[in-house]
Design an enzyme around this catalytic site. Structure first.
Site, PDB file in Angstrom:
ATOM      1  N   THR A  64      12.191  -7.854   6.552  1.00  0.00           N
ATOM      2  CA  THR A  64      12.378  -9.189   5.976  1.00  0.00           C
ATOM      3  C   THR A  64      12.774  -9.045   4.507  1.00  0.00           C
ATOM      4  OG1 THR A  64      10.053  -9.452   5.317  1.00  0.00           O
ATOM      5  CG2 THR A  64      10.655 -10.176   7.548  1.00  0.00           C
ATOM      6  N   LYS A 113      12.694   0.987  11.087  1.00  0.00           N
ATOM      7  CA  LYS A 113      11.943  -0.172  10.613  1.00  0.00           C
ATOM      8  C   LYS A 113      11.836  -1.176  11.753  1.00  0.00           C
ATOM      9  CE  LYS A 113       9.984  -2.821   7.434  1.00  0.00           C
ATOM     10  NZ  LYS A 113       8.764  -2.472   6.701  1.00  0.00           N
ATOM     11  N   ILE A 165       0.821  -1.209   0.000  1.00  0.00           N
ATOM     12  CA  ILE A 165       0.000   0.000   0.000  1.00  0.00           C
ATOM     13  C   ILE A 165       0.859   1.265   0.000  1.00  0.00           C
ATOM     14  CG2 ILE A 165      -0.238   0.277   2.498  1.00  0.00           C
ATOM     15  CD1 ILE A 165      -3.070   0.596  -0.142  1.00  0.00           C
ATOM     16  N   GLY A 209       6.045  -0.447  10.338  1.00  0.00           N
ATOM     17  CA  GLY A 209       5.801  -1.852  10.586  1.00  0.00           C
ATOM     18  C   GLY A 209       6.025  -2.707   9.350  1.00  0.00           C
ATOM     19  N   ALA A 210       5.696  -3.979   9.469  1.00  0.00           N
ATOM     20  CA  ALA A 210       5.793  -4.918   8.352  1.00  0.00           C
ATOM     21  C   ALA A 210       4.381  -5.346   7.976  1.00  0.00           C
ATOM     22  CB  ALA A 210       6.636  -6.124   8.740  1.00  0.00           C
TER      23      ALA A 210
END
Length: 214
Positions: free
Chosen positions: A43, A39, A15, A117-118
């Protein structure tokens, strides 16, 4: 000094959280605020976070000493997947104490920390611990990234309901014009609908338009 820490999450993967985080840092720095990005968990990388690299590119500030020290990227896993899977593949768990210590070190030197976030709010960090659980523990105000693409109304409202259910503070809805629908009618209607919903259900939250990159 103790910084205001904002957590940047999204309604879905892809997004534009990374662009929004970098853009807000750039704009707020131009307004005279001392801002850094971090962060939470990266990953799909080894040694260096590509999201932090993108933040610095957008901010136009170059690599920071805190980046070299890995304070802005305390946990990096090699497999491009949800943290709960990436940790299993790399054979080590997330060191949440290390992340917290890094965030607090940044907080002691900056006015604002934008913590990206992730993925979305319900992304599992471990098999038993979701991103939203982390936010409940930390009580960070949230900047939620949305857009006008088809499906955004549903995903945004579900995310907002999750925040409300957990008693979390929505600081702002960042409407990313770089992730719009190709159908202009859908985009315009989505924007109007979400603005009205936000004013009715989260009247204290800000609406932030994130401009389109040519």
């Amino acid at each position: 000094m103790s910084a205001q820490i904002y957590f940047v999450s999204g309604i879905d993967t892809g997004i534009g959280k990374t662009y929004v985080t970098g853009y807000l840092a750039k704009i707020w720095r131009e307004q005279g605020r001392n801002v850094i990005t971090q962060k939470l968990i990266q990953t799909g990388n080894v040694d260096v976070s590509e999201d932090i690299e993108k933040h610095r590119e957008i901010m136009g500030c170059g690599w920071l000493e805190e980046d070299t020290q890995k304070l802005t990227m305390p946990e990096i896993f090699s497999y491009p997947a949800s943290p709960h899977l990436a940790t299993r593949i790399d054979g080590r768990s997330i060191d949440f104490a290390k992340i917290e210590q890094a965030t607090q070190q940044l907080s002691s030197s900056y006015e604002v920390v934008l913590l990206e976030g992730a993925g979305g709010l319900m992304v599992p960090l471990t098999t038993q611990y979701l991103t939203i659980d982390y936010l409940v523990d930390k009580k960070y105000p949230i900047i939620l990234v949305s857009s006008g693409r088809l499906g955004s109304i549903n995903h945004t409202l579900l995310s907002l309901e999750a925040l409300k259910h957990r008693g979390l503070e929505l600081y702002a809805l960042a409407y990313n014009l770089n992730a719009e629908s190709d159908d202009e009618l859908i985009s315009r209607d989505t924007s109007a609908y979400l603005k009205k919903y936000l004013s009715q259900h989260f009247p204290s939250a800000k609406w932030i338009d994130i401009p389109f990159i040519e």
